[in-house]
Design a protein around this motif. Sequence first.
Motif, short mmCIF file in Angstrom:
data_model
loop_
_atom_site.label_atom_id
_atom_site.label_comp_id
_atom_site.label_asym_id
_atom_site.label_seq_id
_atom_site.Cartn_x
_atom_site.Cartn_y
_atom_site.Cartn_z
N ARG A 83 0.86 -1.18 0.00
CA ARG A 83 0.00 0.00 0.00
C ARG A 83 0.89 1.23 0.00
O ARG A 83 1.67 1.45 0.92
CB ARG A 83 -0.91 0.01 1.23
N GLU A 84 0.77 2.02 -1.05
CA GLU A 84 1.58 3.23 -1.18
C GLU A 84 0.77 4.44 -0.76
O GLU A 84 -0.38 4.60 -1.18
CB GLU A 84 2.08 3.38 -2.61
N THR A 85 1.37 5.30 0.07
CA THR A 85 0.74 6.53 0.52
C THR A 85 1.72 7.68 0.32
O THR A 85 2.90 7.43 0.06
CB THR A 85 0.35 6.44 2.01
N PRO A 86 1.27 8.91 0.47
CA PRO A 86 2.21 10.03 0.38
C PRO A 86 3.31 9.98 1.45
O PRO A 86 4.37 10.56 1.29
CB PRO A 86 1.32 11.27 0.58
N ASN A 87 3.05 9.26 2.54
CA ASN A 87 4.01 9.19 3.65
C ASN A 87 4.97 8.02 3.56
O ASN A 87 5.91 7.93 4.34
CB ASN A 87 3.27 9.11 4.98
N GLY A 88 4.71 7.08 2.66
CA GLY A 88 5.58 5.91 2.55
C GLY A 88 4.84 4.71 1.99
O GLY A 88 3.66 4.79 1.65
N THR A 89 5.55 3.60 1.92
CA THR A 89 4.98 2.36 1.39
C THR A 89 4.88 1.35 2.52
O THR A 89 5.83 1.12 3.25
CB THR A 89 5.86 1.80 0.26
N TYR A 90 3.71 0.75 2.64
CA TYR A 90 3.46 -0.26 3.66
C TYR A 90 3.38 -1.63 2.99
O TYR A 90 2.81 -1.77 1.91
CB TYR A 90 2.13 0.01 4.36
N PHE A 91 3.94 -2.64 3.66
CA PHE A 91 3.92 -4.00 3.13
C PHE A 91 3.26 -4.94 4.14
O PHE A 91 3.49 -4.83 5.35
CB PHE A 91 5.34 -4.50 2.85
N ASN A 92 2.43 -5.86 3.63
CA ASN A 92 1.78 -6.89 4.45
C ASN A 92 1.04 -6.30 5.64
O ASN A 92 1.09 -6.82 6.75
CB ASN A 92 2.81 -7.92 4.92
N GLU A 93 0.31 -5.23 5.39
CA GLU A 93 -0.42 -4.55 6.46
C GLU A 93 -1.76 -5.24 6.72
O GLU A 93 -2.52 -5.53 5.80
CB GLU A 93 -0.63 -3.09 6.09
N LEU A 94 -2.02 -5.49 7.97
CA LEU A 94 -3.24 -6.17 8.39
C LEU A 94 -4.44 -5.22 8.35
O LEU A 94 -4.33 -4.06 8.75
CB LEU A 94 -3.05 -6.72 9.81
N PRO A 126 -6.62 -0.40 7.37
CA PRO A 126 -5.24 -0.77 7.67
C PRO A 126 -4.88 -0.45 9.12
O PRO A 126 -5.33 0.54 9.69
CB PRO A 126 -4.43 0.09 6.70
N SER A 127 -4.04 -1.30 9.69
CA SER A 127 -3.68 -1.15 11.10
C SER A 127 -3.07 0.21 11.41
O SER A 127 -3.29 0.76 12.48
CB SER A 127 -2.74 -2.27 11.53
N ARG A 128 -2.31 0.78 10.50
CA ARG A 128 -1.69 2.08 10.74
C ARG A 128 -2.75 3.15 10.96
O ARG A 128 -2.67 3.96 11.89
CB ARG A 128 -0.78 2.48 9.57
N GLU A 129 -3.77 3.18 10.14
CA GLU A 129 -4.84 4.16 10.29
C GLU A 129 -5.70 3.87 11.52
O GLU A 129 -6.26 4.77 12.12
CB GLU A 129 -5.70 4.24 9.04
N ALA A 130 -5.81 2.60 11.90
CA ALA A 130 -6.57 2.24 13.10
C ALA A 130 -5.95 2.89 14.33
O ALA A 130 -6.66 3.38 15.21
CB ALA A 130 -6.62 0.72 13.26
N GLY A 131 -4.61 2.92 14.38
CA GLY A 131 -3.94 3.58 15.49
C GLY A 131 -4.25 5.06 15.53
O GLY A 131 -4.48 5.64 16.59
N GLY A 132 -4.28 5.69 14.37
CA GLY A 132 -4.62 7.11 14.29
C GLY A 132 -6.06 7.37 14.70
O GLY A 132 -6.37 8.36 15.37
N PHE A 133 -6.94 6.48 14.29
CA PHE A 133 -8.35 6.58 14.66
C PHE A 133 -8.50 6.54 16.18
O PHE A 133 -9.15 7.40 16.78
CB PHE A 133 -9.14 5.45 14.01
N LEU A 134 -7.87 5.55 16.81
CA LEU A 134 -7.98 5.41 18.26
C LEU A 134 -7.32 6.58 18.99
O LEU A 134 -7.87 7.13 19.94
CB LEU A 134 -7.37 4.08 18.71
#
Length: 87
Positions: free
Chosen positions: A29-40, A56-64
């Motif tokens: 998953r490519e974003t303006p901030n970087g590329t994520y691999f095998n993200e749950l 994606p788990s990265r955005e879930a952390g931001g949500f919480l």
Amino acid sequence: MTQEQAENDVCEKTEGWTHEDVGKRIVKRETPNGTYFNELIVNVFCQMCAAEFIGPSREAGGFLGGHECLHAWEFSQVMGRNDGLTE
């Protein structure tokens, strides 16, 4: 793990995730901030207001984290503080 199982664990979506996608992985998953691999793909919710997030788990952390800050601010307003902090 068989090839078929591995393929069933992969999600090709880049948005619009649903409960059926939870537990699958986004291979790349490519974003303006970087590329994520095998993200749950996860399903989380705010314990204060029951708002729910699937993605994606990265955005879930931001949500919480965002909800934690929001509710801390709300509490500070109730307590009559104006600095955004709670005691």
